[in-house]
Design an enzyme around this catalytic site. Structure first.
Site, PDB file in Angstrom:
ATOM      1  N   ILE A 344       0.862  -1.186   0.000  1.00 53.83           N
ATOM      2  CA  ILE A 344       0.000   0.000   0.000  1.00 53.83           C
ATOM      3  C   ILE A 344       0.896   1.233   0.000  1.00 53.83           C
ATOM      4  CG2 ILE A 344      -2.135  -0.939   0.924  1.00 53.83           C
ATOM      5  CD1 ILE A 344      -1.268  -0.226   3.686  1.00 53.83           C
ATOM      6  N   GLU A 345       0.341   2.320  -0.481  1.00 58.62           N
ATOM      7  CA  GLU A 345       1.170   3.474  -0.808  1.00 58.62           C
ATOM      8  C   GLU A 345       1.795   4.137   0.404  1.00 58.62           C
ATOM      9  OE1 GLU A 345      -3.190   4.815  -1.565  1.00 58.62           O
ATOM     10  OE2 GLU A 345      -2.018   2.974  -1.676  1.00 58.62           O
ATOM     11  N   GLN A 346       1.232   3.931   1.592  1.00 58.49           N
ATOM     12  CA  GLN A 346       1.812   4.540   2.789  1.00 58.49           C
ATOM     13  C   GLN A 346       3.205   4.004   3.109  1.00 58.49           C
ATOM     14  OE1 GLN A 346      -1.358   3.868   2.377  1.00 58.49           O
ATOM     15  NE2 GLN A 346      -2.614   5.466   3.307  1.00 58.49           N
TER      16      GLN A 346
END
Length: 583
Positions: A344-346
């Site tokens: 996920i982009e985090q």
């Protein structure tokens, strides 16, 4: 090519002031004194992500309360990379007060509905830029560079030839430019100065060194602190505890004390809004996946099950927030999580991403990267496949997730991810607003049609450009509970329908215009609509996306893009036999 100077693009503010850096080590202050250091007209960067992840919640609440009492600063420019809040009044909604903000530049607005509503009411100037762009831009500001040059955002609402990321009528200044470099078009996002930043860590030692060891991500915390420090601004950090000077292991220090001016201790700080502390989110404990909350069979699960069939063994996968995050739950309960790598982009690599308001953390992550580096990997083509939601899809295949009606949600990482993954699978229900479709016994029963059509003639805002996707040669699917579409040369192509539904009455008649239909038009696999586990054989060792023998999954898709075409070398779809249909 001449790039504008940083000063030219600094948001309008009071005349330059002397650097506000505090020498001689950080000050440990109560929250009200810390926010009292913010001056009217300041540009303030705010760290954190949705669901309370790394959110400096005490500082935000205290700043909002000070303004309401008439003792806090107004006319601020607020900058944040992701959506910050819990959708119930937390996060940025603490600052949703008339006059507090003059301008807000955000990567996402969906976690703070009051702030979002103020955008449509023209209460302040408002911009939405891609999450990855903003996280990387802090790195450019820290390094004294003029800004970020990237392909991300071309052809979308972030492109200045479209909307330039502007969200309302009173927002007129251009913050994005088109430039030509090395024979290609790029977007240039200029740097700007920062007066203050509000960040968060788990622990600070007496010298101001920050550890994020108990957090579920690191985001761009270091980049924000460095950018503020090198802009001459103040770095204010909220932490849960204070440790003795020099007691933190060097590799645990995420932000060195040389970048921290003020520390505020908040003993009640929670890891995320749903958990005081879950060590499985911070990688300090491996949770048995059998203890994860089960995913009930409903129309959302059908979408997630059909979507997961597109993953090949060994794929690097991104999951978006919303209905797409169900892919992780399906993979976990089927025992497939070790067959591919979810990200996920985090900054999370591996593990099982959390669903709902705390999307941004994962159970049992393999690695936790700073968010800008995750986006470097994404932007450079590191993703094999991405699963993202949609609010609107038009006949050309364009997708809108960012602004519809009077709702401003924002793009988040959607633009970065959808532009750069080899395969993009958009996931959502066919209609919204009370739609109720019930899976069971190998078929789908549509009990109530939604009042809102999600397949429209023209999207209200272009968050994903189908034209650009064709030029890039991406493979694009649109998966719903009752039908699957692919992006063809001329627009959408219907490639599968759910058993128990009528392709004409339940799909084509509800489309805004003619849609191409694959011949033959197969049904989605009956196994998707039963409560029994799908089983490892159903995926055929990850061949479901290409092998028509795998329970019928992928047959219609192959009719569009050419059966057996290698997915890791994307080419233009549209080579199958098609029949044009209309209402």
């Amino acid at each position: 090519m001449t790039l504008p100077s940083r000063q030219d693009h600094h948001p309008p503010r009071t005349p330059p002031r002397a650097p506000r850096r505090m020498r001689g080590g950080p000050r440990f202050l109560p929250a009200h004194e810390a926010v009292g250091l913010i001056r009217p007209g300041d540009t303030v960067a705010i760290g954190g992500s949705g669901g309370g992840l790394l959110e400096p919640d005490l500082l935000l609440r205290t700043l909002g309360e000070a303004y309401e009492r008439g003792t806090g600063p107004g006319g601020l420019t607020l900058v944040h990379t992701t959506g910050i809040g819990d959708r119930e009044g937390g996060g940025m909604d603490h600052l949703a007060l008339p006059g507090l903000a003059r301008r807000v530049i955000a990567g996402n607005w969906g976690m703070a509905p009051r702030m979002s509503r103020m955008v449509t009411e023209n209460r302040f100037e408002a911009y939405n830029l891609p999450q990855g762009v903003m996280s990387q831009l802090f790195r450019e500001i820290a390094g004294g560079r003029p800004g970020l040059v990237t392909h991300v955002g071309l052809g979308t609402f972030c492109d200045p030839r479209v909307e330039g990321g502007r969200l309302n009528d009173i927002t007129t200044e251009e913050l994005v430019e088109v430039v030509t470099l090395a024979g290609r078009e790029w977007l240039f996002y200029p740097a700007f100065g920062l007066d203050v930043c509000l960040i968060r860590g788990s622990v600070a030692d007496e010298n101001g060194n920050l550890s994020l060891d108990e957090e579920g991500a690191t985001l761009e915390t270091l980049s924000v602190a460095q950018a503020t420090r090198n802009s001459g601004g103040l770095v204010v950090a909220q932490v849960k505890r204070v440790a003795e000077a020099g007691s933190l292991p060097p590799r645990s220090v995420a932000v060195p004390g040389i970048c921290v001016d003020v520390v505020v201790v908040h003993p009640e700080q929670r890891q995320v809004v749903t958990h005081d502390y879950n060590p499985a989110f911070s990688g300090q404990f491996k949770q048995a996946l059998s203890h994860l909350e089960p995913f009930p069979l409903d129309q959302r699960k059908v979408v997630a099950r059909r979507a997961v069939a597109e993953i090949r063994d060994g794929d690097v996968v991104n999951l978006g927030v919303g209905i797409a995050d169900g892919v992780a739950s399906v993979a976990a309960e089927e025992g497939w999580s070790d067959r591919f790598t979810l990200t996920i982009e985090q900054g999370i690599v591996g593990g099982v991403p959390a669903r709902g308001v705390i999307f941004g953390v994962a159970t049992n992550p393999t690695a936790v990267l700073d968010q800008p580096y995750q986006f470097d990997f994404y932007d450079g083509g590191g993703l094999d496949i991405a699963f993202l939601g949609f609010a609107q899809v038009d006949r050309d295949g364009n997708v809108n997730v960012s602004k519809f009606g009077r709702r401003v949600v924002g793009t988040g990482g959607f633009v970065n991810i959808s532009q750069n993954a080899s395969t993009v699978v958009f996931c959502g229900t066919f209609t919204a607003g009370g739609a109720r479709s019930v899976p069971g016994d190998g078929r789908l029963t549509i009990e109530q049609e939604g009042t809102h059509r999600k397949f429209v003639d023209e999207v209200e805002q272009v968050t994903f450009s189908a034209r650009q996707a064709r030029l890039r040669g991406q493979r694009v699917l649109y998966v719903t509970e009752r039908a699957v579409f692919a992006l063809g040369e001329r627009g959408l192509v219907l490639v599968e329908v759910a058993p128990g539904t009528d392709a004409r009455a339940d799909v084509l008649d509800l489309m805004p215009g003619p849609v191409e239909v694959a011949e033959p038009l197969p049904e989605m696999a009956a196994a998707l609509f039963t409560d029994a586990p799908l089983g490892v054989e159903w995926r055929r060792d990850g061949a479901g996306a290409d092998d028509p023998s795998a329970g019928g999954v992928g047959v219609g898709v192959d009719a569009v893009r050419g059966r057996g075409a290698p997915r890791d070398r994307p080419g233009r779809p549209g080579s199958g036999e098609l029949v044009r249909e209309g209402r």
